[in-house]
Design a protein around this motif. Structure first.
Motif, PDB file in Angstrom:
ATOM      1  N   ALA A 180       3.955   6.016  -5.819  1.00 60.03           N
ATOM      2  CA  ALA A 180       2.993   6.420  -5.193  1.00 60.03           C
ATOM      3  C   ALA A 180       1.727   6.114  -6.484  1.00 60.03           C
ATOM      4  N   SER A 181       2.227   6.706  -7.428  1.00 56.52           N
ATOM      5  CA  SER A 181       1.113   6.499  -8.600  1.00 56.52           C
ATOM      6  C   SER A 181       1.036   4.807  -9.089  1.00 56.52           C
ATOM      7  N   LEU A 182       2.237   4.207  -9.348  1.00 64.58           N
ATOM      8  CA  LEU A 182       2.166   2.956  -9.311  1.00 64.58           C
ATOM      9  C   LEU A 182       1.600   1.843  -8.286  1.00 64.58           C
ATOM     10  N   ALA A 183       1.471   2.515  -7.231  1.00 65.49           N
ATOM     11  CA  ALA A 183       0.877   1.499  -6.126  1.00 65.49           C
ATOM     12  C   ALA A 183      -0.447   1.532  -6.193  1.00 65.49           C
ATOM     13  N   ALA A 184      -0.999   2.556  -6.829  1.00 67.84           N
ATOM     14  CA  ALA A 184      -2.395   2.903  -6.976  1.00 67.84           C
ATOM     15  C   ALA A 184      -3.133   2.198  -8.030  1.00 67.84           C
ATOM     16  N   ALA A 185      -2.257   1.379  -8.974  1.00 68.18           N
ATOM     17  CA  ALA A 185      -2.693   0.505  -9.892  1.00 68.18           C
ATOM     18  C   ALA A 185      -2.078  -0.492 -10.209  1.00 68.18           C
ATOM     19  N   THR A 186      -2.491  -1.639 -11.014  1.00 69.66           N
ATOM     20  CA  THR A 186      -2.058  -2.625 -11.477  1.00 69.66           C
ATOM     21  C   THR A 186      -0.966  -2.393 -12.415  1.00 69.66           C
ATOM     22  N   GLY A 217       8.943  -4.308  -4.550  1.00 67.90           N
ATOM     23  CA  GLY A 217       8.635  -2.592  -4.833  1.00 67.90           C
ATOM     24  C   GLY A 217       7.550  -2.229  -3.959  1.00 67.90           C
ATOM     25  N   ARG A 218       6.266  -2.998  -4.090  1.00 70.42           N
ATOM     26  CA  ARG A 218       5.222  -2.606  -3.314  1.00 70.42           C
ATOM     27  C   ARG A 218       5.618  -2.825  -1.793  1.00 70.42           C
ATOM     28  N   ARG A 219       6.126  -3.856  -1.429  1.00 70.52           N
ATOM     29  CA  ARG A 219       6.496  -3.706  -0.068  1.00 70.52           C
ATOM     30  C   ARG A 219       7.419  -2.967   0.582  1.00 70.52           C
ATOM     31  N   ALA A 220       8.227  -2.353  -0.325  1.00 74.44           N
ATOM     32  CA  ALA A 220       9.427  -1.259   0.162  1.00 74.44           C
ATOM     33  C   ALA A 220       8.386  -0.072   0.075  1.00 74.44           C
ATOM     34  N   TYR A 221       7.356   0.313  -0.905  1.00 72.34           N
ATOM     35  CA  TYR A 221       6.834   1.464  -0.757  1.00 72.34           C
ATOM     36  C   TYR A 221       5.831   1.513   0.574  1.00 72.34           C
ATOM     37  N   LEU A 222       5.127   0.558   0.765  1.00 71.16           N
ATOM     38  CA  LEU A 222       4.281   0.605   1.738  1.00 71.16           C
ATOM     39  C   LEU A 222       5.060   0.695   3.032  1.00 71.16           C
ATOM     40  N   GLY A 223       6.152  -0.120   3.179  1.00 70.31           N
ATOM     41  CA  GLY A 223       7.104  -0.036   4.529  1.00 70.31           C
ATOM     42  C   GLY A 223       7.525   1.453   4.593  1.00 70.31           C
ATOM     43  N   HIS A 224       7.904   2.136   3.553  1.00 67.19           N
ATOM     44  CA  HIS A 224       8.496   3.681   3.832  1.00 67.19           C
ATOM     45  C   HIS A 224       7.176   4.516   4.038  1.00 67.19           C
ATOM     46  N   VAL A 225       5.909   4.384   3.422  1.00 66.03           N
ATOM     47  CA  VAL A 225       4.838   5.094   3.921  1.00 66.03           C
ATOM     48  C   VAL A 225       4.783   4.871   5.343  1.00 66.03           C
ATOM     49  N   GLU A 226       4.736   3.464   5.666  1.00 72.81           N
ATOM     50  CA  GLU A 226       4.420   3.087   7.098  1.00 72.81           C
ATOM     51  C   GLU A 226       5.598   3.970   8.031  1.00 72.81           C
ATOM     52  N   ALA A 227       6.636   3.977   7.624  1.00 72.39           N
ATOM     53  CA  ALA A 227       7.861   4.353   8.421  1.00 72.39           C
ATOM     54  C   ALA A 227       7.706   6.192   8.614  1.00 72.39           C
ATOM     55  N   THR A 256       5.240   2.024 -23.374  1.00 73.35           N
ATOM     56  CA  THR A 256       5.966   0.989 -22.397  1.00 73.35           C
ATOM     57  C   THR A 256       4.856   1.135 -20.986  1.00 73.35           C
ATOM     58  N   TRP A 257       4.738  -0.026 -20.320  1.00 75.89           N
ATOM     59  CA  TRP A 257       3.716  -0.050 -19.419  1.00 75.89           C
ATOM     60  C   TRP A 257       4.794  -0.403 -17.992  1.00 75.89           C
ATOM     61  N   LEU A 258       4.519   0.087 -17.067  1.00 78.72           N
ATOM     62  CA  LEU A 258       5.052  -0.032 -15.609  1.00 78.72           C
ATOM     63  C   LEU A 258       4.199  -0.839 -14.756  1.00 78.72           C
ATOM     64  N   ARG A 259       4.996  -1.295 -13.741  1.00 85.12           N
ATOM     65  CA  ARG A 259       4.166  -1.970 -12.692  1.00 85.12           C
ATOM     66  C   ARG A 259       5.402  -2.367 -11.653  1.00 85.12           C
ATOM     67  N   LEU A 260       4.790  -2.337 -10.458  1.00 85.43           N
ATOM     68  CA  LEU A 260       5.495  -2.222  -9.153  1.00 85.43           C
ATOM     69  C   LEU A 260       5.768  -3.900  -8.906  1.00 85.43           C
ATOM     70  N   GLY A 301      14.938  -3.339  -8.387  1.00 89.74           N
ATOM     71  CA  GLY A 301      14.068  -4.293  -8.350  1.00 89.74           C
ATOM     72  C   GLY A 301      12.711  -3.804  -7.876  1.00 89.74           C
ATOM     73  N   TYR A 302      12.331  -2.597  -8.037  1.00 84.03           N
ATOM     74  CA  TYR A 302      11.177  -2.168  -7.403  1.00 84.03           C
ATOM     75  C   TYR A 302      10.231  -1.767  -8.403  1.00 84.03           C
ATOM     76  N   LEU A 303      10.517  -1.882  -9.839  1.00 83.76           N
ATOM     77  CA  LEU A 303       9.601  -1.780 -10.818  1.00 83.76           C
ATOM     78  C   LEU A 303       9.980  -2.660 -12.085  1.00 83.76           C
ATOM     79  N   GLN A 304       8.835  -3.175 -12.832  1.00 87.03           N
ATOM     80  CA  GLN A 304       9.321  -3.787 -14.120  1.00 87.03           C
ATOM     81  C   GLN A 304       8.816  -2.883 -15.202  1.00 87.03           C
ATOM     82  N   ARG A 305       9.406  -2.833 -16.314  1.00 83.89           N
ATOM     83  CA  ARG A 305       8.985  -1.990 -17.660  1.00 83.89           C
ATOM     84  C   ARG A 305       8.866  -3.006 -18.894  1.00 83.89           C
ATOM     85  N   GLU A 306       7.639  -2.996 -19.438  1.00 82.81           N
ATOM     86  CA  GLU A 306       7.256  -3.636 -20.397  1.00 82.81           C
ATOM     87  C   GLU A 306       7.140  -3.001 -21.684  1.00 82.81           C
ATOM     88  N   ALA A 307       7.539  -3.075 -22.818  1.00 81.46           N
ATOM     89  CA  ALA A 307       7.382  -2.136 -24.033  1.00 81.46           C
ATOM     90  C   ALA A 307       6.412  -3.360 -24.745  1.00 81.46           C
TER      91      ALA A 307
END
Length: 112
Positions: free
Chosen positions: A24-30, A83-93, A75-79, A59-65
């Motif tokens: 949820a935190s990552l979905a709210a930002a780039t 990962g974004r599709r899985a999260y949104l599908g889960h929220v819809e479920a 370290t920066w994180l992004r969906l 395969g839901y997120l990427q980490r970049e140092a």
């Protein structure tokens, strides 16, 4: 459901409370810096690292140092797209699952 909205799909991996909060935190930002997520969720570095590894391996997120001019790399994180599709599908479920739940506005709904 529109064509750009993922299909509802309950995801056991995402549903674990800490991972759901991370997603949820990552979905709210780039992208979000590791320390910001750690602070926002109020969890330990080791717990966050462990849960990020689970999500990254799925395969839901990427980490970049990234090197910093001063101090340690951050370290920066992004969906990822999946990962974004899985999260949104889960929220819809979850929305579909809870659509028929009795609310405090109508506690006698099922007793009629």
């Amino acid at each position: 459901m529109t064509s750009d909205q993922p299909a509802a799909r309950f995801d056991e991996l995402i549903h674990f409370p800490t991972r759901l909060r991370i997603m949820a935190s990552l979905a709210a930002a780039t992208e979000v810096e590791f320390g910001a997520i750690e602070e926002a969720l109020g969890i330990s570095t080791s717990l966050l690292s462990k849960q990020l590894t689970v999500l990254a391996e799925a395969g839901y997120l990427q980490r970049e140092a990234r090197r910093q001019p001063i101090g340690r790399p951050r370290t920066w994180l992004r969906l990822t797209g999946s990962g974004r599709r899985a999260y949104l599908g889960h929220v819809e479920a979850l929305r579909e699952l809870t659509a028929g739940v009795v609310t405090s506005d109508d506690p006698d709904r099922f007793s009629r």
